[in-house]
Write an enzyme that holds these catalytic residues in place. Structure first.
Site, PDB file in Angstrom:
ATOM      1  N   HIS A   1       1.105  -1.056   0.146  1.00  0.00           N
ATOM      2  CA  HIS A   1      -0.065  -0.032   0.222  1.00  0.00           C
ATOM      3  C   HIS A   1       0.874   1.296   0.075  1.00  0.00           C
ATOM      4  O   HIS A   1       1.968   1.308   0.622  1.00  0.00           O
ATOM      5  CB  HIS A   1      -1.029  -0.014   1.186  1.00  0.00           C
TER       6      HIS A   1
ATOM      7  N   ASP B   1       3.043  -4.622   8.142  1.00  0.00           N
ATOM      8  CA  ASP B   1       1.887  -3.949   7.920  1.00  0.00           C
ATOM      9  C   ASP B   1       0.555  -5.109   8.128  1.00  0.00           C
ATOM     10  O   ASP B   1       0.264  -5.754   7.077  1.00  0.00           O
ATOM     11  CB  ASP B   1       1.917  -3.612   6.557  1.00  0.00           C
TER      12      ASP B   1
ATOM     13  N   GLN C   1      -4.492  -5.308   6.697  1.00  0.00           N
ATOM     14  CA  GLN C   1      -5.378  -6.301   6.283  1.00  0.00           C
ATOM     15  C   GLN C   1      -5.400  -7.531   6.956  1.00  0.00           C
ATOM     16  O   GLN C   1      -6.244  -8.698   6.265  1.00  0.00           O
ATOM     17  CB  GLN C   1      -5.235  -6.322   4.648  1.00  0.00           C
TER      18      GLN C   1
ATOM     19  N   LYS D   1     -10.709  -0.887  10.484  1.00  0.00           N
ATOM     20  CA  LYS D   1     -10.470  -2.071   9.517  1.00  0.00           C
ATOM     21  C   LYS D   1     -11.225  -3.140  10.324  1.00  0.00           C
ATOM     22  O   LYS D   1     -11.167  -4.296   9.784  1.00  0.00           O
ATOM     23  CB  LYS D   1      -9.242  -2.360   8.774  1.00  0.00           C
TER      24      LYS D   1
ATOM     25  N   CYS E   1      -4.523   2.456  -3.805  1.00  0.00           N
ATOM     26  CA  CYS E   1      -3.390   2.713  -3.261  1.00  0.00           C
ATOM     27  C   CYS E   1      -2.362   1.927  -3.243  1.00  0.00           C
ATOM     28  O   CYS E   1      -1.604   1.796  -2.259  1.00  0.00           O
ATOM     29  CB  CYS E   1      -3.896   3.136  -1.702  1.00  0.00           C
TER      30      CYS E   1
HETATM   31  N1  PLP Z   1      -1.844  -0.976   4.542  1.00  0.00           N
HETATM   32  C1  PLP Z   1      -2.678  -1.699   3.922  1.00  0.00           C
HETATM   33  C2  PLP Z   1      -2.284  -2.985   3.377  1.00  0.00           C
HETATM   34  C3  PLP Z   1      -3.913  -0.994   3.843  1.00  0.00           C
HETATM   35  O1  PLP Z   1      -4.893  -1.829   3.052  1.00  0.00           O
HETATM   36  C4  PLP Z   1      -4.301   0.428   4.118  1.00  0.00           C
HETATM   37  C5  PLP Z   1      -5.651   0.997   4.018  1.00  0.00           C
HETATM   38  O2  PLP Z   1      -6.361   0.424   3.199  1.00  0.00           O
HETATM   39  C6  PLP Z   1      -3.240   1.083   4.771  1.00  0.00           C
HETATM   40  C7  PLP Z   1      -2.017   0.433   4.961  1.00  0.00           C
HETATM   41  C8  PLP Z   1      -3.519   2.221   5.409  1.00  0.00           C
HETATM   42  O3  PLP Z   1      -4.423   2.429   6.440  1.00  0.00           O
HETATM   43  P1  PLP Z   1      -5.027   3.775   6.972  1.00  0.00           P
HETATM   44  O4  PLP Z   1      -5.512   4.570   5.954  1.00  0.00           O
HETATM   45  O5  PLP Z   1      -6.117   3.085   8.027  1.00  0.00           O
HETATM   46  O6  PLP Z   1      -3.780   4.384   7.971  1.00  0.00           O
END
Ligand code: PLP
Length: 405
Positions: free
Chosen positions: A123, A200, A203, A226, A364
């Site tokens: 992401h 990370d 998900q 999430k 993203c």
């Molecule tokens: N990392 C992953 C794999 C994500 O799917 C997301 C959000 O969709 C993020 C990071 C960023 O999360 P946040 O916008 O809640 O900080």
């Protein structure tokens, strides 16, 4: 099993909404999940009856709010099996957690010529903070490639692990193609080369068991919204020995021990990383969301969502011209696809008019979309309240859209 999860839908008032006169089919859980009543009630009751700024307060309300906030920290620690609550730092979300590590770890351990390793399926929030660090320190970013199914190439990964690498930052589950990466194995390989790893978990934490000790993660980032919790609160887990070695990310109240114009000293963990008034209503609501998940059982959720994913994959594949994007052997609750030559924007818009909420575009993760050689995907992402009937509604709608083109 289906009826157990179906019964839970009544806990989520939004799920009984109509959209353009149709029953809402919410399949955008990768972006954010809906909230059960009990989580919203925690927020409401927090503001109505328990609101007072935490720490330093001598009065009753402040002390109770402090206890609740610190109990929430303990709760998060237990959820991911951290050694101690002091290893749990509340942030605004995954993005802020990663930025914190990119800055503070970068300050303590990185210098010109060093390298950071990420994968091609990250992401943007697990790419850009590292690019910014690389720019700041004149370092380079290296990228682990994947095969056409969307699986990390482990041999290529091993080849990247050289003495210049300071940190590997890897997503546990891809938000676009659902691949579950073998993080335990990847962490062991990095550690064998003396390299730290950030996972990370945005998900993965909502969908599969994540035990930071079992995988030996050095850092883990995830977001409350999430996992049925509120927006604006997230978590950074870090091993205490590491967090103790890196400087604060932001300065302000709470993160200090003593402030003098000549010299300021910093607070102990976890407060050293929590400058300013934290989201103490958010933390207790997140704790409630984790109770909700734990009472059901994350393994049970995982098994149910897996069966939904398998059913959806099977049914979608019966549609002429359907192309599933991401066919890794190990996948979580995310299903990306393309329908013939119909642009994802058109598919998403038409599905919306039928009450079905999906996400379209690059999600993203532009470098991943480029690697796949496409413009974007349509993404259906599942949560525990989705049903097999909703998959049928999606399939029927896609067939209808197909006849329109
Ligand atoms: N990392 C992953 C794999 C994500 O799917 C997301 C959000 O969709 C993020 C990071 C960023 O999360 P946040 O916008 O809640 O900080």
């Amino acid at each position: 099993m289906d009826s157990f999860f179906k019964d839970l839908r009544s806990e989520f008032p939004i799920l009984s909404r109509k959209i353009y006169g149709k029953d809402l089919v919410y399949l955008d859980n990768g972006a954010t999940t809906q909230k059960p009543r009990r989580v919203v009630e925690k927020i409401e009751n927090g503001y109505y009856y328990s609101n007072a700024n935490i720490h330093r307060g001598v009065h009753y309300l402040s002390q109770r709010a402090t206890e609740a906030h610190e109990a929430a920290r303990e709760r998060v620690g237990r959820f991911i099996n951290a050694d101690s609550a002091s290893e749990i730092i509340f942030t605004r979300g995954t993005t802020e957690s990663i930025n914190l590590v990119a800055f503070s770890f970068g300050e303590a351990f990185c210098k010109e010529g060093d390298e950071i390793v990420v994968s091609v399926m990250e992401h943007h929030s697990n790419i850009v903070p590292w690019q910014m660090l690389c720019e700041r320190k004149k370092m380079s970013l290296k990228v682990i490639p994947m095969n056409d199914r969307g699986e990390i190439l482990l041999d290529e990964y091993k080849a990247l692990l050289n003495p210049k690498v300071r940190l590997v930052a890897i997503t546990h589950v891809s938000n676009v193609i659902g691949t579950i990466n073998p993080v335990k194995e990847m962490i062991a390989l990095a550690h064998a080369a003396g390299i730290k790893v950030l996972v990370d978990g945005a998900q993965s934490v909502p969908h599969i068991r994540l035990d930071v000790k079992a995988i030996d993660a050095d850092f883990l980032a995830f977001s409350g919204h999430k996992i049925y919790g509120p927006t604006g609160i997230g978590v950074l887990y870090g091993k205490a020995e590491l967090l103790n070695q890196i400087p604060p990310y932001q300065g302000g109240g709470e993160m200090i021990d003593q402030v003098h114009f000549e010299k300021t000293t910093y607070n102990v963990l976890p407060y050293k990383f929590e400058a300013g008034t934290p989201d103490f209503i958010g933390s207790i609501a997140l704790s409630e969301a984790l109770d909700f998940v734990d009472e059901i059982g994350i393994e049970r959720i995982e098994a149910y969502e897996k069966s939904l994913l398998e059913y959806a994959t099977m049914e979608l594949m019966k549609i002429d011209g359907m192309r599933i994007i991401g066919t890794a052997a190990d996948k979580s609750a995310v299903l990306s696809f393309l329908l013939g030559n119909i642009h994802p924007f058109d598919v998403g818009t038409l599905l919306d008019h039928l009450g079905i909420a999906v996400r379209i575009g690059h999600h993203c993760a532009q470098p991943l979309i480029e690697r796949l050689g496409i413009d974007g995907t349509v993404r259906a992402s599942f949560a525990l309240y989705n049903t097999f009937e909703e998959v049928d509604v999606l399939v029927k709608a896609l067939k209808r859209i197909q006849t329109m083109f």
